[in-house]
Design a protein around this motif. Structure first.
Motif, short mmCIF file in Angstrom:
data_model
loop_
_atom_site.label_atom_id
_atom_site.label_comp_id
_atom_site.label_asym_id
_atom_site.label_seq_id
_atom_site.Cartn_x
_atom_site.Cartn_y
_atom_site.Cartn_z
N SER A 1 39.27 36.94 23.75
CA SER A 1 40.50 36.87 24.54
C SER A 1 41.66 37.13 23.59
CB SER A 1 40.62 35.50 25.21
OG SER A 1 41.79 35.49 25.99
N MET B 1 42.63 34.73 32.92
CA MET B 1 42.49 35.64 31.77
C MET B 1 43.69 36.57 31.72
SD MET B 1 38.54 36.95 32.20
CE MET B 1 38.88 37.74 33.78
N ASP B 2 44.03 37.02 30.53
CA ASP B 2 45.03 38.08 30.44
C ASP B 2 44.32 39.40 30.77
OD1 ASP B 2 43.91 39.07 27.78
OD2 ASP B 2 45.77 40.22 27.94
N HIS C 1 47.34 35.72 25.42
CA HIS C 1 47.55 34.69 26.43
C HIS C 1 48.03 35.36 27.72
CE1 HIS C 1 49.47 31.26 28.50
NE2 HIS C 1 48.57 30.54 27.83
N TYR C 2 47.57 34.84 28.85
CA TYR C 2 47.92 35.48 30.13
C TYR C 2 49.43 35.58 30.34
CZ TYR C 2 48.65 30.72 31.91
OH TYR C 2 49.11 29.44 32.09
N THR D 1 41.60 40.58 28.19
CA THR D 1 40.38 39.77 28.29
C THR D 1 39.59 40.19 29.52
OG1 THR D 1 41.77 38.00 27.41
CG2 THR D 1 39.57 37.38 28.20
N GLU E 1 39.36 32.06 22.38
CA GLU E 1 40.80 32.16 22.61
C GLU E 1 41.51 32.49 21.30
OE1 GLU E 1 41.03 29.12 26.43
OE2 GLU E 1 41.85 28.45 24.51
N LYS F 1 35.73 41.29 30.14
CA LYS F 1 34.88 40.60 31.12
C LYS F 1 34.14 41.61 32.01
CE LYS F 1 33.75 37.51 34.43
NZ LYS F 1 32.34 37.07 34.42
N VAL G 1 34.59 32.42 26.21
CA VAL G 1 35.79 33.13 25.72
C VAL G 1 36.19 32.53 24.38
CG1 VAL G 1 37.05 34.06 27.70
CG2 VAL G 1 37.21 31.62 27.19
#
Ligand SMILES: *Cc1c(COP(=O)(O)O)cnc(C)c1O
Length: 725
Positions: free
Chosen positions: A643, A618-619, A646-647, A622, A320, A626, A318
């Motif tokens: 990604s 993961m948010d 942010h989650y 993302t 970020e 996946k 990932v």
């Protein structure tokens, strides 16, 4: 019409201010050599090859070569440089060396400076006026190797105890301060190759008027004399004919040896080298670009690696992209774009940017523009309209923190479409635009994702993820990697295609949609069809998009710049709500990109299963990437999942995915609970801080009425910008 013409006119008349008249006029009018009367000044570390490269360059151009060491210092002092150094010591030497340069003048020569000249301010100011400073940027390890071969173990200014590595690092800051253009030298580049690069770099500098931009809808055969430069496209955004701007000559291609140099660099350093190649130095000088980039990425990202790549599972990584102040990938572009925008504005005008948002753009734009300082801040503002009921709690709190100064958000008692439509209407109301122009010298503008200055910074992080995988030993440079991107307006994906064009060995760009799958349907069938396709709600709202604006750039790219095709397709989309690309073109599209889509259930299931297997949360966006990567990627090379948020930004959906009961009401408590659940990635501190401070703020709520919103605009202009006297 008023908007575009006002800004264009202003730029045309002020373009002259952008570069010193003396330089441009002289250089362009010269018949001999590349730079006419100007010198080419080669600068760099000891051992960088300045003398040898200088001789080759001079020979090729038929110009005299001057070596400061041999031809100026030794003849002035009448003794070898080493003897002088022994006689007066390091400090005295620098001073005498500087004075000698100050007393020297020449024109139309290739001059190789000494490694220590740039440490003397007065000398450099003097010599820089006489020409173009070309920095031979050689890797420090290569320099150390060369110096030891030449049996040099100390250089000027090296105090006892300081290591060679430290002193080289110390020196670099001076070169970075004086350079006009950089020549990035790869390990193993021969002096002939470096000389060739110098010639091409000087030529590029001189041919500023060839680095222009065209609209995707403009027939290049019918190009008028009117040239569009970087500054123009940044300020204008959309081209007057409704098309999107792209560089006329495509992207610069970077060779493998140069890419390898970038492997050991930090994110801002990579950004600087790459963007210098994409933005002409007469549009934004290397020094200005440097200060913008370090302001954007220096300290306001919570990871000092800015956009770190982490191993997820099997061959999946990932990247970020959520460590910026507002926790979405939009920060990567919008911490830099406002600075470029302010830089490119014609003097004497104020600019107010109007944005309608239902998601991540609003907070990212506010954060980026609020960080402007000085004059830029006094004449550049942003006003964001968002639907009072149409954004998530966290998104609202991230925006309502901005209620004064040059960046403000107000909500509207209506939906996103109303906000968008109203802004469009304002641009068309000459009563309003004329009034603002006359009374406040203020021009209205936008900052949406089709702006070139938003796309360009994104090329950097796609390059950077590949370089990180090289640095970490996952791949060797040249080996393929796929990138999987949750795609809405196709800006992120388009930047990956451009990174590939610059020479990053990306195999496939994989576009991931949620159940609003217009892009994935387009890429698999060649048909872009808006008919009977309502926008569906989803857990990944940032990619709930039907009209994907940057897809126009992509079709232009795969059709080798067919503006007639673009005009035809997008006219059809307007009138018939669909278009189909010709069969051969579909083949080309599918060579570049793959696409798939992910259902709501699969998205949440992926968050849960990745968390169970790895502890990583993961948010939702993302997770869409996946799921699509699992389905489409064959496992034969690594794949990087972008990604994009942010989650914590999509906490309610993440709770649902992780099947957590008893969700706290308070958003801060929600984040705390998720933090306990997620072993990776770390909590987003800036987001928590923003939520903690929320009680101190209220925000303006507007009735859904054109005149109310127009009053907000005028009110902001009135107290942000000075009235014309
Ligand atoms: C804006 C956004 C996207 C979509 O990016 P495009 O460049 O429009 O494709 C994806 N994810 C998140 C979290 C976003 O904010």
């Amino acid at each position: 019409m008023g908007l575009i013409n006002v800004s264009k006119l202003a730029i045309r008349t002020t373009r002259r201010w952008l570069y010193p008249l003396s330089i441009s006029k002289l250089w362009l009018s010269s018949k001999s050599g590349l730079l006419g009367d100007k010198n080419i000044l080669l600068m760099g570390l000891p051992g960088a090859g300045k003398t040898t490269v200088g001789k080759i360059v001079a020979h090729k151009l038929g110009l005299p070569a001057i070596d400061v060491d041999d031809d100026i210092l030794e003849t002035t002092w009448k003794m070898p440089v080493a003897a002088k150094l022994a006689a007066v010591g390091g400090k005295g030497f620098l001073e005498e060396e500087g004075q000698a340069l100050c007393n020297f003048s020449a024109s139309g020569c290739v001059i190789s400076l000494t490694g220590s000249n740039p440490l003397h301010t007065e000398a450099m100011q003097h010599i820089k006026q006489s020409g173009l400073v070309v920095y031979l940027d050689v890797d420090s390890e290569d320099i150390i190797h060369r110096l030891s071969r030449m049996k040099v173990n100390r250089i000027v200014g090296q105090e006892a105890g300081a290591s060679m590595r430290d002193i080289l690092l110390y020196r670099r800051q001076f070169y970075e301060k004086w350079l006009d253009v950089r020549v990035l030298c790869g390990t193993g580049d021969t002096v002939e190759e470096v000389a060739e690069k110098v010639l091409r770099t000087v030529e590029r500098y001189q041919k500023h008027d060839e680095e222009t931009y065209v609209s995707t809808r403009c027939d290049s055969a019918a190009l008028s004399d009117e040239k569009t430069y970087f500054s123009d496209v940044v300020v204008e955004g959309l081209a007057a004919d409704g098309g999107l701007y792209i560089p006329k000559n495509g992207f610069p291609v970077i060779d493998a040896r140069e890419w390898l140099r970038l492997v050991s660099m930090s994110y801002p350093e990579r950004a600087l080298v790459l963007l210098e190649k994409c933005i002409h130095p007469l549009e934004v000088s290397a020094l200005d670009l440097r200060s913008m980039i370090f302001k954007a990425y220096g300290s306001n990202f919570s990871s000092d690696r800015v956009a770190p790549v982490k191993h997820l599972i099997h061959n999946q990584y990932v990247q970020e992209l959520f460590h910026g102040p507002t926790a979405s990938f939009k920060d990567l572009a919008l911490q830099l774009m406002p600075q470029l925008f302010a830089h490119c504005l014609p003097p004497m005008c104020n600019y107010l940017i109007l944005v309608a948002t239902s998601g991540d753009t609003g907070s990212a734009v506010l954060s980026g523009f609020s960080r402007l300082s000085g004059v830029d801040r006094h004449r550049t503002g942003v006003l964001v309209f968002f639907p009072e009921e149409g954004v998530s709690d966290i998104q609202k709190l991230q925006m309502t923190g901005y209620s004064e100064g040059n960046a403000r958000a107000v909500s509207v008692l209506s939906d996103f479409d109303f906000c968008q439509r109203t802004i469009k209407r304002m641009f068309g109301e000459s009563g309003l635009t004329g009034h603002l122009a006359v009374e406040y010298s203020t021009v209205l503008s936008t900052a949406n994702s089709i702006n070139w200055a938003r796309l360009l910074p994104q090329v950097v992080y796609h390059s950077s993820s590949y370089l990180d995988l090289c640095r970490d030993g996952v791949i060797k440079f040249g080996e393929p990697v796929d990138i999987c991107i949750p795609t809405g307006n196709f800006g992120n994906a388009m930047s990956a295609v451009y990174a590939k064009q610059m020479g990053v060995p990306i195999r496939k760009v994989i576009c991931a949609s949620n159940h609003n799958r217009i892009i994935s349907d387009f890429i698999t069938t060649g048909e872009y069809d808006l008919r009977g396709r309502p926008l569906l709600l989803s857990n990944s709202p940032a990619i709930d998009i039907l009209k994907s604006s940057n897809i126009e750039r992509f079709i232009y790219h795969v059709s080798d710049g067919s503006s007639s095709l673009i005009k035809d397709l997008f006219a059809r989309l307007d009138t018939e709500k669909h278009f189909q690309v010709p069969e051969p073109l579909l083949g080309k599209i599918q060579q570049e990109v793959l696409a798939g889509w992910c259902s709501e259930d699969d998205c949440l299931a992926a968050i849960r299963s990745v968390h169970t297997q790895t502890g990583y949360v993961m948010d939702t966006h993302t997770a869409v990437a996946k799921v699509v990567a699992d389905r489409l990627q064959d496992g034969s090379c690594p794949v990087v999942l972008c990604s994009t948020a942010h989650y914590g930004k999509f906490a309610p959906a993440v709770f649902k995915a992780l099947q957590i009961q008893n969700i706290p009401v308070d958003p801060v408590e929600q984040l705390k609970k998720l933090e306990i659940t997620a072993s990776r990635p770390e909590v987003h501190k800036e987001m928590v801080k923003c939520l903690r401070d929320r009680d101190r703020r209220g925000h303006t709520v507007c009735q859904a009425d054109y005149s109310v919103l127009a009053e907000e605009v005028e009110g902001m202009v009135q107290d942000s910008f000075l009235k014309v006297m």
